[in-house]
Motif scaffolding. Structure first.
Motif, short mmCIF file in Angstrom:
data_model
loop_
_atom_site.label_atom_id
_atom_site.label_comp_id
_atom_site.label_asym_id
_atom_site.label_seq_id
_atom_site.Cartn_x
_atom_site.Cartn_y
_atom_site.Cartn_z
N PRO A 40 0.83 -1.22 0.00
CA PRO A 40 0.00 0.00 0.00
C PRO A 40 0.86 1.27 0.00
O PRO A 40 2.07 1.20 0.20
N GLU A 41 0.20 2.38 -0.16
CA GLU A 41 0.88 3.68 -0.20
C GLU A 41 1.65 3.95 1.10
O GLU A 41 2.71 4.56 1.09
N SER A 42 1.10 3.46 2.22
CA SER A 42 1.72 3.76 3.52
C SER A 42 3.09 3.10 3.68
O SER A 42 3.89 3.54 4.51
N LEU A 43 3.36 2.06 2.90
CA LEU A 43 4.65 1.36 3.05
C LEU A 43 5.52 1.47 1.80
O LEU A 43 6.57 0.83 1.73
N LYS A 44 5.11 2.26 0.82
CA LYS A 44 5.89 2.37 -0.41
C LYS A 44 7.34 2.76 -0.12
O LYS A 44 7.60 3.62 0.72
N GLY A 45 8.25 2.10 -0.83
CA GLY A 45 9.66 2.43 -0.65
C GLY A 45 10.53 1.20 -0.82
O GLY A 45 10.06 0.09 -1.09
N SER A 46 11.84 1.36 -0.67
CA SER A 46 12.81 0.27 -0.82
C SER A 46 13.38 -0.12 0.54
O SER A 46 13.65 0.75 1.38
N TYR A 47 13.58 -1.42 0.70
CA TYR A 47 14.09 -1.98 1.96
C TYR A 47 15.14 -3.05 1.62
O TYR A 47 15.14 -3.62 0.53
#
Length: 626
Positions: A40-47
């Protein structure tokens, strides 16, 4: 219950491990892949996610999927009762999110794979830096580990908790796993190292290394011969602490006065092989690579290590210098050069090769310390995944700069005929065009052949011998044979099931040669004073001087006249005895009949003067007289 004094063997084992694995300057780098959340948008990103040291990471590629967190069996330690592929996944690959703890990482991944997961993400159960998920040492998991074909990765506790919270609210989580930058790919040549060990009785990991060497050999040699790769083998060594150098344990496990050590293969100092036997063979394999590289044939190392593990296993008590040098010779390498390279293991000084190995164990730059066996390092980055031909090949191919991939990386599989060069190091009979080399997809094998119904037997490397009936028809079973004119002699005998033996009149090994025996020169035949000897090929002639006759059975000459007179005398004697016997018999008959006649005459005369009881004889007499 403890005694307050630790077992010295345990102490040494611990110290050896510490000396190798945790030097003060050591560092273990975790190889990571990029994990990108798109929903979802709340967790978008790279890890970051730590690549598991088993399964098949998609090096050079990406994978997109939907995350599923099971409501039951969330640790994945038991088989899942339901498939991960459900109507809510939209047909996309499923990434199973599992909790850490309860069982081995590999078992979790195996159970998830069987339930339809395309990848596994294990959420850490405590806040810490990422670690590499490794495989268990227990043998019962070896088959399971080899059959894991999906990638796996560890994510930190914070990310894991966030994913579980979102999934609990029935939100969809989409993730991209990206391995394209997991391995550097700077140019058109890949440099890779393989850290291994010659010990072959250390359990599942030793078995996995041996199988990988056999399977990967053909590909490795093809890449090396084509100049696509630069390969270097390495071996981990330990050192013995100064305080223990004179101990029995250090002396049995180390060479060069405790500088280079290996654990005892059987974990028992009182039987079997010792750690220093392993160190010496590791050193020999390094020297084989060095000598082969100097001969511009570095790929021969793969032939040596695979042949050595087949021909010289510890379980058959063949793990020794003599067996090793037979393998070296069969590969057309110099045993003296290898010995010179190894130097004296009793010297109280550094061995240049092993010192270099210890230095190389320490990580530099983007590469961490080598602490896990086996370990592949590709373009100075540790490979994570199982030792599998296809998986490793995929990783190596991802290390080439884009558009510079060799053709082998673009093909579905790699087939190489390893019997074409030096006959694969196997036995062969060039004269009869018979070979023990058999090319297979998994690499060549040296196996004595079946030719025209005749089975050859031997080790397949240095010897193959025709056995049983009909063996002489196949290249004369490898035995000596020669024809001169209309005469042929052979050292192969159908009456024998094996072996070669020179025929009568010859001597030799029966294989390479049978040399004619000169009976005349060696004075073994025809040696009587009157004999005249003439040597022939495979035989001899003997004549006698003057009027003598040669008797071959007795190797002597006798007079022909003497023979005639003796024969005449014998015949005369027989005739005389016969005539004499007949005369005696005739005389006896004559005397008997004469006496009978006289008796009858006397009776007749007496009958005229006195009566007799019976007159039958008289009447008979009278009748005859009338």
């Amino acid at each position: 219950m403890g005694t307050g004094v630790a077992d010295p063997i345990s102490i040494l084992g611990l110290l050896l491990g510490l000396c190798a694995a945790v030097p003060a300057w050591s560092k273990f780098l975790v190889e990571t892949s990029s994990l990108t959340i798109t929903l979802p948008e709340s967790l978008k990103g790279s890890y970051d996610s730590a690549i598991g040291n088993f399964g098949v990471p998609q090096y050079g590629g990406t994978m997109a999927g939907t995350v599923v967190y099971p409501t039951k069996q969330a640790d994945g330690c038991t088989p899942f009762s339901e498939s991960f592929r459900g109507p809510n996944t939209g047909g996309r690959p499923v990434f199973a999110l599992l909790d850490r703890g309860g069982c081995y990482f590999a078992l979790k991944t195996w159970n998830a794979q069987n339930a339809g997961a395309a990848a596994v993400l294990v959420a850490d159960d405590k806040v810490e830096t990422l670690i590499t998920m490794d495989t268990p040492d227990e043998g019962k998991y070896s088959d399971l580990i080899q059959n894991i074909t999906i990638p796996s990765a560890l994510i930190d506790k914070t990310l894991g908790d966030s994913l579980k919270k979102v999934l609990a609210s029935n939100e969809m989580v989409n993730i991209n796993l990206d391995w394209r930058e997991s391995l550097p790919h700077p140019d058109e040549r890949v440099e890779y190292e393989f850290w291994t060990n010659s010990n072959d009785i250390c359990g599942p990991k030793c078995d996995a290394q041996a199988e990988f060497k056999r399977d990967f050999k053909g590909v490795a040699q093809l890449l090396e011969k084509g100049g696509y790769t630069s390969f270097i083998p390495h071996y981990i060594t330990w050192y013995c602490p100064q305080a223990f150098i004179e101990s029995k344990q250090c002396k049995s496990q180390c060479i060069n006065k405790g500088r280079y050590c290996a654990p005892d293969p059987e974990q028992d100092f009182n039987k079997g092989y010792q750690g220093k036997d392993v160190v010496l063979e590791n050193l020999r394999q390094l020297c084989v690579f060095k000598v082969a590289t100097q001969a511009k044939r570095p790929w021969v190392w793969w032939d040596y290590v695979t042949d050595f593990q087949i021909r010289c296993p510890m379980k058959n008590n063949l793990y020794n210098q003599d067996c090793a040098e037979k393998v070296i010779t069969s590969l057309s390498l110099s045993t003296s050069d290898v010995r010179s390279c190894m130097m004296d293991p009793e010297l109280d000084a550094d061995n240049p090769l092993l010192k270099k190995e210890q230095d190389a164990q320490v990580g530099t730059g983007t590469r961490g310390d080598v602490t896990i066996l086996p370990t592949l390092i590709i373009n100075n980055r540790q490979y994570r995944g199982k030792l599998d031909r296809a998986a490793v090949m995929k990783a190596i191919c991802s290390g080439f700069q884009e558009t510079t991939d060799p053709p082998v990386c673009l093909s579905g599989g790699v087939e190489t005929n390893e019997c074409l060069e030096h006959n694969g190091g196997c036995w062969e009979n060039k004269k009869a065009n018979i070979t023990a080399c058999k090319d297979t997809y998994r690499g060549r094998v040296c196996q004595c052949p079946l030719v025209d119904g005749v089975q050859f037997e031997g080790d397949g490397y240095t010897t193959c011998e025709a056995m049983g009936l009909g063996r002489c028809k196949v290249d004369n079973a490898g035995c000596w044979q020669e024809k001169r004119g209309d005469i042929t002699f052979s050292a192969c005998h159908e009456s024998q099931s094996k072996g070669c033996q020179c025929p009568r009149g010859f001597r030799g090994d029966g294989i390479k040669e049978c040399i004619d025996i000169d009976e005349c020169k060696e004075k073994s035949k025809c040696q009587c004073p009157e004999c005249m000897c003439t040597n022939k090929w495979g035989d001899y002639d003997c004549g006698c001087s003057k009027d003598l006759l040669y008797i071959r059975e007795h190797d002597t000459c006798i007079s022909k006249k003497s023979q005639s007179s003796k024969l005449g005398w014998a015949v005369s004697l027989i005739v005389f005895l016969g005539v004499a016997s007949l005369g005696v018999v005739g005389y006896v008959v004559y005397k008997y009949r004469l006496r009978s006649y006289m008796d009858s005459e006397i009776r007749a005369i007496m009958a005229q003067y006195m009566p007799l009881d019976s007159s039958s004889e008289v009447n008979h007499h009278l009748t005859e007289e009338a």
